[in-house]
Write a protein that holds these residues in place. Structure first.
Motif, PDB file in Angstrom:
ATOM      1  N   LYS B 141       0.715  -1.343  -0.305  1.00 56.15           N
ATOM      2  CA  LYS B 141       0.215   0.113   0.109  1.00 56.15           C
ATOM      3  C   LYS B 141       0.503   1.624   0.383  1.00 56.15           C
ATOM      4  O   LYS B 141       1.703   1.685   1.035  1.00 56.15           O
ATOM      5  N   ALA B 155      -1.505   3.673  -4.499  1.00 57.04           N
ATOM      6  CA  ALA B 155      -1.305   2.410  -5.640  1.00 57.04           C
ATOM      7  C   ALA B 155      -1.031   1.100  -4.585  1.00 57.04           C
ATOM      8  O   ALA B 155      -0.384   1.723  -3.489  1.00 57.04           O
ATOM      9  N   PHE B 156      -1.255   0.452  -4.811  1.00 57.15           N
ATOM     10  CA  PHE B 156      -0.641  -1.210  -4.766  1.00 57.15           C
ATOM     11  C   PHE B 156       0.629  -1.166  -5.966  1.00 57.15           C
ATOM     12  O   PHE B 156       0.479  -1.165  -6.268  1.00 57.15           O
ATOM     13  N   GLU B 235      -7.076  -6.449   0.113  1.00 59.83           N
ATOM     14  CA  GLU B 235      -7.707  -5.876   0.978  1.00 59.83           C
ATOM     15  C   GLU B 235      -9.425  -6.179   0.889  1.00 59.83           C
ATOM     16  O   GLU B 235     -10.301  -5.504   0.244  1.00 59.83           O
ATOM     17  N   LYS B 321     -12.555   4.313   7.577  1.00 60.82           N
ATOM     18  CA  LYS B 321     -13.161   3.396   5.548  1.00 60.82           C
ATOM     19  C   LYS B 321     -13.441   2.211   5.787  1.00 60.82           C
ATOM     20  O   LYS B 321     -13.877   1.418   5.126  1.00 60.82           O
TER      21      LYS B 321
END
Lengths: 359, 359
Positions: B141, B155-156, B235, B321
């Motif tokens: 992450k 972004a990953f 995730e 979140k």
């Protein structure tokens, strides 16, 4: 309506190509989440925004809108940030869809924003120019410019679906239609002589914006690009074929200053230079070069560029990012309709090709 | 030295864990291209930059440096852009490597920059805080904050390799060492009761910065995270276990204002609240809650938070979140050392757990 599927395994997606398409019916399976951000520009929004907003709302989705100023000069980090502002001000979460409604700049920016927002949300493209229909619909390249280089910052982000509606091309300026046809011609020259024959038969109809012919040209172009991209998603090899005419064209664009000529116009002259050099290398005939020029001229595109000092032309060519490890690679034609990526060309002949196709 | 491999198929990478590691030898196979951009901050650069610069140069690579100001408040798009400026001013192309030398903020920003520059270049992490060694080393992450939310844009991006050197922790402030231990304790509580016993036996040595013990704690923590992430890279499910203590902690951080408490400090109290609620649900014993509090206190972390009005606490929790589709999900413990993600908790008991662990 025709549907082309871009084959990318799990990320396979459809391109819907036709006239007066129904976005509500077509896009329903591809909109994820309850929230849709429509990104457009100040030229396109007054024409088509309401149509798409209503279609998405009719699907029971919450919409929000981000309208950017129109133009490549706004394809930068400040305007990208306006999309993030709009997404967060609208309270969007990671289960949302970004819909790009506009040409290549809007597609690049909205696509990149969708790749980064919450580390990646869903993306749908509605390209409203011929160039973006045949170019940005396939390939997943998104991004922004930096003062020190074009498209320097971005991501590979594949859309869920693309909707290419020919009826929207009726509002496109003539010059932009021709610039789009430049990329269409490119697909014929790089890989499909039959398509070149088809273009020779139908160019007048394309210029007259016959929607069936335009749809066929978009379908064939996207099919070519999709085949190449599926083989080489991250641009390691074959994908460089798509740069036919672009290294020469990049030098023309850079010298004239971005915006003076449209990208497709510079690429048109670049393709003539590539054809000319391919002939000087003994690969294609003088008649093949003439056919290349003729189809470009019939698309109302330039076949020669203004006088540019050779040393400057060469310097701009070598700044092009297609240069790998300092070695210039060009896309040339082994036969008409069959391009190759090569380092094996004669630099003196290349100079002749540049000089021979200037005013 | 121990080496942990994070198993992500093609993107498998090693984490080297030890003291006084040799970056030249270890990183050589993982640096791609001839150009290496070292991104660091104004606190870490004076201590360790030269060491890494010399190691990379000894491998025949061109180095350039981007030193950002130190702090979470600089984790924004303006400072991200400074990394792009540095890359382009140094003339770096797509065949380059970005090396992050610093804590979590530097890792997040340099990683995100590497994901976007030229649509993705190579990335190496040298985390210099305990928190970043056990947290950002694994998971991919990366990202930046937006005024309307933390980590909203990113972004990953998986690194090529991670180098976690315990000798660099000697310059870490005590409070940051403890904040890192908070995440270490989290791995024990969420999935490994034996590791909890090990921490109970070795907490004094960890606080005294015994390098062998620290290396063992980092190894075990990264191994836990790597196993969870390998199962759930993007995730969708199990990865949410890593949020043990984080939903409560998020409310504490938000109420106090980011920066007042360190993230690990807020998570420590969050874990006590999660343990307390797990007990009230009848899942773990009162003794288990006491063990949780005790290990947290021995790491010099807080086990209670300041008085926060309950309605505000709940409002901040629901902004977190981890709320999916409006439904609050919590990570609680079915047993000590065995966490679960659940929507099935009693809201009244949750309120009691919050109130019971305030000053």
């Amino acid at each position: 309506m025709q549907t082309l599927h871009v084959e990318l395994g799990e990320r396979r997606y459809p391109i819907f190509i036709g006239s007066h398409l129904n976005p509500q019916a077509l896009l329903e399976p591809y909109i994820h989440g309850k929230q849709v951000m429509i990104v457009s520009n100040a030229t396109v929004a007054p024409l088509y925004l309401e149509h798409y907003e209503q279609a998405v709302q009719a699907l029971g989705k919450k919409t929000a809108v981000c309208v950017l100023p129109d133009g490549e000069k706004y394809k930068n980090i400040e305007h990208l940030n306006l999309i993030f502002d709009a997404l967060l001000e609208a309270g969007f979460n990671r289960d949302c869809t970004v819909l790009a409604l506009g040409g290549g700049v809007i597609g690049d920016m909205a696509g990149f924003a969708s790749a980064c927002f919450q580390r990646g949300v869903y993306f749908i493209q509605v390209p409203t120019t011929l160039l973006s229909q045949v170019d940005s619909s396939v390939g997943g390249k998104t991004g922004i410019n930096h003062p020190l280089g074009k498209n320097m910052i971005g991501a590979f982000q594949q859309p869920q679906a693309v909707l290419a509606d020919m009826s929207q091309l009726n509002t496109l300026p003539d010059r932009e239609l021709s610039a789009g046809l430049s990329e269409v011609i490119k697909y014929a020259l790089l890989g499909d002589q039959e398509f070149l024959v088809w273009l020779e038969e139908n160019m007048d109809g394309l210029i007259a914006r016959n929607p069936e012919l335009l749809a066929e040209a978009v379908y064939k172009s996207c099919a070519h690009k999709a085949r190449i991209v599926a083989n080489d998603e991250k641009e390691q090899g074959e994908r460089a074929l798509l740069n036919l005419g672009h290294t020469f064209g990049h030098a023309i664009e850079s010298y004239l200053g971005y915006g003076a000529w449209l990208h497709g116009e510079a690429v048109a002259v670049g393709m003539v230079m590539a054809a000319d050099l391919s002939h000087r290398m003994g690969w294609i005939s003088a008649e093949d070069v003439e056919r290349t020029k003729k189809i470009i001229l019939r698309a109302n595109l330039p076949a020669v560029c203004p006088k540019i000092p050779l040393d400057e032309f060469l310097a701009y060519m070598s700044h092009d990012k297609k240069v790998l490890n300092g070695q210039l690679r060009l896309v040339l034609m082994k036969k008409l309709g069959q391009a190759v990526i090569t380092k094996e060309f004669d630099v003196e002949l290349m100079k002749q090709s540049i000089l021979a196709n200037q005013q």
